[in-house]
Structures are given as structure tokens and as C-alpha cells.
Design a protein around this motif. Structure first.
Motif, short mmCIF file in Angstrom:
data_model
loop_
_atom_site.label_atom_id
_atom_site.label_comp_id
_atom_site.label_asym_id
_atom_site.label_seq_id
_atom_site.Cartn_x
_atom_site.Cartn_y
_atom_site.Cartn_z
N ARG A 114 6.67 16.41 -40.07
CA ARG A 114 8.38 15.68 -39.83
C ARG A 114 8.48 14.64 -38.86
O ARG A 114 7.53 15.10 -37.39
N ASP A 115 8.94 13.98 -38.36
CA ASP A 115 9.24 13.25 -36.96
C ASP A 115 10.11 14.18 -36.54
O ASP A 115 11.38 13.98 -37.35
N ILE A 116 10.06 14.35 -35.27
CA ILE A 116 10.58 15.35 -35.25
C ILE A 116 11.51 14.43 -33.89
O ILE A 116 12.48 15.39 -33.12
N LEU A 117 11.30 13.39 -33.48
CA LEU A 117 12.31 12.25 -33.13
C LEU A 117 13.62 12.13 -33.90
O LEU A 117 14.89 11.69 -33.14
N LYS A 118 13.59 12.58 -35.38
CA LYS A 118 14.18 11.98 -35.82
C LYS A 118 15.88 13.31 -36.75
O LYS A 118 16.17 12.72 -37.25
N LEU A 119 15.07 14.69 -35.85
CA LEU A 119 16.23 15.65 -36.06
C LEU A 119 17.64 15.42 -35.60
O LEU A 119 18.16 16.05 -36.56
N PRO A 120 17.54 15.42 -34.63
CA PRO A 120 19.31 14.88 -33.66
C PRO A 120 19.90 14.19 -35.07
O PRO A 120 21.01 14.37 -35.44
N GLU A 121 19.23 13.25 -35.36
CA GLU A 121 20.00 11.82 -36.33
C GLU A 121 19.97 12.68 -37.64
O GLU A 121 21.14 12.55 -38.44
N LYS A 122 19.14 13.57 -37.79
CA LYS A 122 19.31 13.64 -39.63
C LYS A 122 20.25 15.33 -39.15
O LYS A 122 21.37 15.18 -39.88
N LEU A 123 20.55 15.69 -38.53
CA LEU A 123 21.56 17.16 -38.58
C LEU A 123 22.49 16.15 -37.76
O LEU A 123 23.96 16.62 -38.69
N TYR B 141 24.19 13.20 -38.86
CA TYR B 141 24.42 12.01 -39.58
C TYR B 141 23.89 12.73 -41.58
O TYR B 141 25.14 12.59 -42.22
N SER B 142 22.65 13.25 -41.52
CA SER B 142 23.34 13.74 -43.11
C SER B 142 23.42 14.61 -43.47
O SER B 142 24.11 15.20 -44.51
N GLN B 143 23.93 15.59 -42.38
CA GLN B 143 23.79 16.99 -42.56
C GLN B 143 25.84 17.25 -41.97
O GLN B 143 25.83 18.75 -42.15
N GLY B 144 25.78 16.35 -41.27
CA GLY B 144 27.44 16.10 -40.92
C GLY B 144 27.86 17.07 -39.14
O GLY B 144 29.07 17.74 -39.83
N CYS B 145 26.71 17.51 -39.15
CA CYS B 145 26.92 18.81 -38.05
C CYS B 145 27.58 17.99 -36.01
O CYS B 145 26.79 17.98 -35.75
N ASN B 146 29.07 17.29 -36.43
CA ASN B 146 29.59 16.32 -35.51
C ASN B 146 29.62 17.50 -34.81
O ASN B 146 29.29 17.30 -33.20
N LYS C 122 14.86 24.38 -27.42
CA LYS C 122 16.28 25.26 -28.10
C LYS C 122 16.69 24.34 -28.83
O LYS C 122 16.88 24.95 -30.43
N PHE C 123 17.08 22.99 -29.18
CA PHE C 123 17.56 21.79 -30.17
C PHE C 123 16.70 22.48 -31.51
O PHE C 123 17.27 22.50 -32.93
N ILE C 124 15.15 22.60 -31.36
CA ILE C 124 14.15 22.49 -32.82
C ILE C 124 15.06 23.44 -33.23
O ILE C 124 15.03 24.57 -34.66
N MET C 125 15.29 24.87 -32.75
CA MET C 125 15.51 26.51 -32.25
C MET C 125 17.34 26.53 -33.30
O MET C 125 17.07 26.76 -34.39
N LEU C 126 18.34 25.51 -33.17
CA LEU C 126 19.33 24.87 -33.37
C LEU C 126 19.39 24.15 -35.28
O LEU C 126 19.55 25.22 -36.12
N TYR C 127 18.48 22.97 -35.06
CA TYR C 127 18.26 22.77 -36.17
C TYR C 127 17.63 23.76 -36.93
O TYR C 127 17.63 24.20 -37.98
N GLU C 128 15.97 25.00 -36.60
CA GLU C 128 15.79 25.86 -37.83
C GLU C 128 17.06 26.53 -38.25
O GLU C 128 16.91 27.46 -39.35
N VAL C 129 18.03 26.82 -37.96
CA VAL C 129 18.94 27.74 -37.98
C VAL C 129 20.22 27.01 -39.09
O VAL C 129 20.07 27.76 -40.30
N VAL C 130 20.38 25.90 -38.68
CA VAL C 130 21.34 24.68 -39.62
C VAL C 130 20.45 25.39 -41.04
O VAL C 130 21.04 25.21 -42.45
N GLU C 131 19.00 24.97 -41.13
CA GLU C 131 18.24 24.75 -42.55
C GLU C 131 18.37 25.90 -42.75
O GLU C 131 18.74 25.92 -44.07
N ALA C 132 17.87 27.31 -42.24
CA ALA C 132 18.26 28.48 -42.97
C ALA C 132 19.72 29.04 -43.76
O ALA C 132 19.81 29.57 -44.80
N TYR C 133 20.61 27.97 -42.78
CA TYR C 133 22.47 28.64 -43.08
C TYR C 133 22.57 27.78 -44.20
O TYR C 133 22.97 28.52 -44.84
N GLU C 134 21.73 26.37 -44.82
CA GLU C 134 21.97 25.66 -45.37
C GLU C 134 21.27 26.29 -47.27
O GLU C 134 21.50 26.24 -48.61
#
Length: 333
Positions: free
Chosen positions: A138-147, A149-154, A220-232
């Protein structure tokens, strides 16, 4: 006549000796004075050189967040003087590391609330450990955008950057810069094959506080992203997840990704460090086995602990040393 000639000769020699004696005394005095001034000048230049060397050393040590290696037992003797029960306990723990675990040196890590992230990331970089397998896909540069817009984590607009705290609408742009810093530096360092050159690059990187903090916030943000993925995955009842996520969501303070961010991640780098569950999460997402020697747990089963406790055999291993589960150093075998 012979007597008068002899007397005249003696008188002449005496007069000549008197003149030569004065010249010799003046010459010797001049040489002694020159030597004294040269010695004073040498002493002054030596003191000046020593002062300049100490100044440069202090400047380097103040900027470098991971210091050069020091002797393990020498460090223990300096840090734990005295005959208190705690001092003796710590010295025994250090001796156990030296004799039984063959740890001869350590590198001190700056004591702040990024300490554990710094110790882990420095070892990954200095050893030339490549990106985890999932990051290569994956392109880690797109993780903030994915979280966002794609997953609606405002709510990631409430993300705090360590001591900088709340960023508001600027959080997304700053997260992108942090991810870019991590990807660029990790790519450059892992591509450097020469060990000495890689060490120099690491020392330069870990002397730049601003760039350092971007690296830690990206992790830290990658840790957050992984937690969101696991929660989903849990919500959608998809494939089984690692048991560390079950432990993480079982805590009242991190029952969902938002509470995990607000109650834990936002404070890392500011007022708290990582706890043991988050240390397991860090090892899991970076695909490294983090072995920690906990000196305050000497003579117990918790003296040596691996994070996460379930790991793959192909993962690289890095080691940490802690006296209090708060501040960490890097042991060297």
C-alpha cells in the motif's frame, strides 16, 4: 718578567671572562624567558582547545537524541551508587544482563515521551530493516485520505501532534507531511547498504528534532489506522484479528478507535509514553519482535518480555532496556 707576563695574562683572561659571563647570563635569561612564555602559550592553547572540544561535544550530545554507546557496567555503577535496596537490585540486574545475556554496551535515549518510539525506530533504521510487508503493498501516503474520506472518520481532525496538541482542520495536511517524512527517510536509509554510512545518516536524522517528531507522529497515525481497520473487521465479523486488538478494545479507555485516539494516542509525546498493549501493537504493525529487558522486574518471569507475544519467525528482532517501563535505552550485544 715571567711573573709579570703571567699576571698580565691572568688579568686579561679575567676581563674576558667577565665580559663573556655577562653575555652568557643575558643569553640564559633570555632563553629561560622564551621557554617560560612558550610554556604559558602552550598551556593556554591546550586549555582553549579543550574548551572548544567540550563545547562541540556538549553541542552534539544535546542535539543527538540517541547517544553513542557506553559500557554497560560502567553506566550501572554511575547511575546506581549507594547501598540502598533499589540500587543493589539494579546493579544486580545489570550484572545479569552483562554475564548471562552478553549485553556489553548500551546507547542512552533521550528521556521524553517519544522515548520508546525513538528507541524502536532508531534500531529499525540503523539495522536497515525494510518496510513491513503490508506497507510494501500500500501507499502509506494515502492512509490519511483513506481514513478521512473512504471510512468517514471526520474525527481525525481532533488528532494531536504530541506537544503541539490539537491541530483542528490543519491535522490532515500535517499528517500527510508526517507520512511523507517517514516514507522518504525509511526508503533512503533501508537502501543504504554500508553499515557505517547508514549509521551516519541515522545520527544526522536523529539530531533533527522537527523531523524526528514527524516520524513519530506518522507511526502513531499508522497505529490509529490499524486500530480502525481491526475495529471494522470486528463489526463486519470478517477474518479473525490478532488477540492484541481484543485486549486493546477491552479497555474502557479504548473501546473504539476514537476513544483510543483521544485517551491514548493524543497524549503520546506530550504527557505519556506507550503502555504494554500499545508496544505490542507497535511491534505488530512494524513486523518486528520487540524484546524488552525490564530491570525493575529482575528475578521474576517478567524480566524479559516479547512484544507482541505472538510473532512470525521471519520478523526481525530489536531489543530495549528499561528500568521503569517509561524510559527506554538500547542494549548492544
Amino acid at each position: 718578567e715571567v711573573r709579570s707576563w703571567t699576571t698580565a695574562t691572568k688579568q686579561s683572561l679575567c676581563l674576558m671572562w667577565q665580559k663573556v659571563k655577562v653575555q652568557l647570563m643575558l643569553g640564559m635569561s633570555f632563553l629561560v624567558t622564551i621557554c617560560w612564555y612558550c610554556r604559558r602559550l602552550y598551556s593556554f592553547l591546550a586549555q582553549l582547545l579543550k574548551w572548544w572540544s567540550n563545547y562541540l561535544q556538549r553541542k552534539l550530545i544535546r542535539n543527538l537524541s540517541v547517544l553513542t554507546e557506553v559500557d554497560l557496567l560502567g553506566y550501572s555503577a554511575r547511575e546506581w551508587k549507594g547501598e540502598t535496596k533499589q540500587a543493589k537490585h539494579m546493579r544486580e540486574a545489570y550484572e545479569e544482563l552483562f554475564w548471562s545475556y552478553h549485553i556489553k554496551y548500551l546507547r542512552q535515549v533521550r528521556r521524553d515521551n517519544y522515548c520508546v518510539l525513538r528507541a524502536v525506530l532508531f534500531q529499525i533504521f540503523s539495522q536497515g530493516i525494510p518496510f513491513p510487508s503490508w506497507m510494501k503493498e500500500r501507499d502509506i501516503l494515502k492512509l490519511p485520505e483513506k481514513l478521512l474520506y473512504s471510512q468517514g472518520c471526520n474525527w481525525i481532525q481532533q488528532y494531536s501532534f504530541g506537544p503541539e496538541r490539537y491541530m483542528g482542520p490543519n491535522a490532515f495536511g500535517k499528517l500527510r507531511k508526517c507520512m511523507e517524512t517517514l516514507k522518504t527517510n525509511w526508503t533512503e536509509i533501508s537502501a543504504t547498504k554500508d553499515h557505517e554510512e547508514r549509521g551516519n545518516v541515522c545520527n544526522t536524522l536523529f539530531s533533527d528534532e522537527s523531523k524526528e517528531h514527524k516520524l513519530y507522529e506518522a507511526i502513531k497515525f499508522i497505529m490509529l489506522y490499524e486500530v480502525v481497520e481491526a475495529y471494522e473487521q470486528i463489526k463486519n465479523r470478517e477474518e479473525p484479528i490478532h488477540n492484541l486488538f481484543s485486549l486493546l478494545f477491552a479497555r474502557d479507555s479504548s473501546s473504539d478507535p476514537l476513544s483510543f485516539m483521544m485517551n491514548h494516542l493524543n497524549s503520546i509525546g506530550d504527557s505519556i509514553c506507550l503502555d504494554q498493549v500499545e508496544l505490542s501493537l507497535l511491534g505488530y504493525l512494524l513486523e518486528v519482535k520487540i524484546r524488552v529487558y525490564r530491570l525493575h522486574r529482575f528475578n521474576t518471569e517478567e524480566f524479559q518480555v516479547d512484544y507482541p507475544d505472538e510473532y512470525r519467525r521471519e520478523w526481525n528482532e530489536i531489543s530495549l532496556l528499561t528500568e521503569d517501563d517509561r524510559y527506554y535505552h538500547i542494549p548492544l550485544f
